[in-house]
Design an enzyme around this catalytic site. Sequence first.
Site, PDB file in Angstrom:
ATOM      1  N   ASP A 125     -10.282  -4.643  -4.013  1.00  0.00           N
ATOM      2  CA  ASP A 125      -9.672  -3.554  -3.229  1.00  0.00           C
ATOM      3  C   ASP A 125     -10.635  -2.373  -3.158  1.00  0.00           C
ATOM      4  O   ASP A 125     -10.976  -1.781  -4.176  1.00  0.00           O
ATOM      5  CB  ASP A 125      -8.360  -3.118  -3.905  1.00  0.00           C
ATOM      6  CG  ASP A 125      -7.509  -2.220  -3.014  1.00  0.00           C
ATOM      7  OD1 ASP A 125      -8.068  -1.545  -2.126  1.00  0.00           O
ATOM      8  OD2 ASP A 125      -6.279  -2.204  -3.208  1.00  0.00           O
ATOM      9  N   HIS A 147      -7.750  -5.358  -0.408  1.00  0.00           N
ATOM     10  CA  HIS A 147      -6.519  -4.573  -0.266  1.00  0.00           C
ATOM     11  C   HIS A 147      -5.396  -5.368   0.407  1.00  0.00           C
ATOM     12  O   HIS A 147      -5.567  -5.827   1.529  1.00  0.00           O
ATOM     13  CB  HIS A 147      -6.851  -3.331   0.564  1.00  0.00           C
ATOM     14  CG  HIS A 147      -5.773  -2.303   0.585  1.00  0.00           C
ATOM     15  ND1 HIS A 147      -5.372  -1.605  -0.545  1.00  0.00           N
ATOM     16  CD2 HIS A 147      -5.014  -1.831   1.600  1.00  0.00           C
ATOM     17  CE1 HIS A 147      -4.415  -0.757  -0.215  1.00  0.00           C
ATOM     18  NE2 HIS A 147      -4.169  -0.870   1.074  1.00  0.00           N
ATOM     19  N   SER A 191       0.818  -1.211   0.000  1.00  0.00           N
ATOM     20  CA  SER A 191       0.000   0.000   0.000  1.00  0.00           C
ATOM     21  C   SER A 191       0.854   1.265   0.000  1.00  0.00           C
ATOM     22  O   SER A 191       1.716   1.420  -0.862  1.00  0.00           O
ATOM     23  CB  SER A 191      -0.947  -0.065   1.206  1.00  0.00           C
ATOM     24  OG  SER A 191      -1.965   0.879   1.083  1.00  0.00           O
TER      25      SER A 191
END
Length: 322
Positions: free
Chosen positions: A219, A275, A100
């Site tokens: 996500d 995610h 991320s």
Amino acid sequence: MMALPSSSFIFIFIFIIFPTSHSIPFILIHGIADQCDHPGVKKLTEKLISFSGVEGYCVEVGNGSWDSWLMPLLNQTKVVCEKVKQMKELKDGYNIVGLSQGNLIGRGVVEFCEGGPPVKNFISLSGPHAGTASVPLCGSGILCIIADNIIKGGIYSDYAQEHLAPSGYLKLPNAMPAYLDKCRFLPLLNNELPDKRNSTYKERFSSLQNLVLIMFEEDTVLIPKETSWFGYYPDGAFDPILPPQQTKLYTEDWIGLKTLNEAGRVKFIRASGGHIGISDTDMKNYVVPYLKDQTSTEHSTSKTGSRRMMRGVKRRELFIAT
Ligand SMILES: *[C@@H]1O[C@H](CO)[C@@H](O)[C@H](O)[C@H]1NC(C)=O
Ligand SMILES: *[C@@H]1O[C@H](CO)[C@@H](O)[C@H](O)[C@H]1NC(C)=O
Ligand SMILES: *[C@@H]1O[C@H](CO)[C@@H](O)[C@H](O)[C@H]1NC(C)=O
């Protein structure tokens, strides 16, 4: 003429006997609200080490999750840059695994870190490479976008830029002038400012051996999730979502993404899950091959990588819930 075959024979022979002597270590850079000793990050680091058989280190920024929220990304990049320069283990080169927000720090290290050891492969899980139109972890959908629009006067203020890490890559397509003028991180990282494009950043980024961009189908943290592949909205509108190859960053090759892709070095991977929710199977297919023995088998490994990509593994096992 006899010397050549015999010396290449010796080379091959040595290589076969000591294949692991060519492995280089990796570092993992975690995302926002996370830190190296959180169970998900720890487990992921351990699994990558055990699946690949290479050394790996989670590099912490300051005191972890606190600083991941509040320290501007240029500062976080500086911290990691200093750390990698001091790690003797990395001096012959290393690979980066980014989670991320950690992907932007990792790219910052590749592009900005003066005198750092060379980065070979960059494996990105859910990286907001082209920005995100929503504060991470706010949640999904239009509500967050509206909420972000309400605070948009604030997000590009000096205060937000100095005190909130995501303000460095929050890119609201309907506030492009403010973004380009005030956002202190992503416009530099992506060479977006016409009068400030730096060819050194491009040169460094284009020298990666492989760039593996993993996008997760479910996500909902990144808006849009295609930013994991450098896809994004056009300037001024929230639709359509442009594929990476149709963005100006790509067509004008601001940071070398096009150069890398045309050299066959970018792997666009679509994985199932939310995610950074990578399954063990996907880790073995898409991440581990790039952590193993890259210095001497770059060519054959990248072929294996693309064959594996086409096999399209479908698993739903979530690994980290953020
Ligand atoms: C670490 O985090 C605390 C909050 O938990 C903060 O008050 C402190 O300033 C931070 N320390 C450093 C060295 O960054
Ligand atoms: C970030 O870096 C700037 C410039 O070096 C410095 O003035 C500022 O205090 C730093 N902020 C944090 C939170 O470390
Ligand atoms: C580009 O970046 C390099 C490396 O950080 C720096 O040395 C150089 O001065 C920069 N060039 C320009 C024109 O800003």
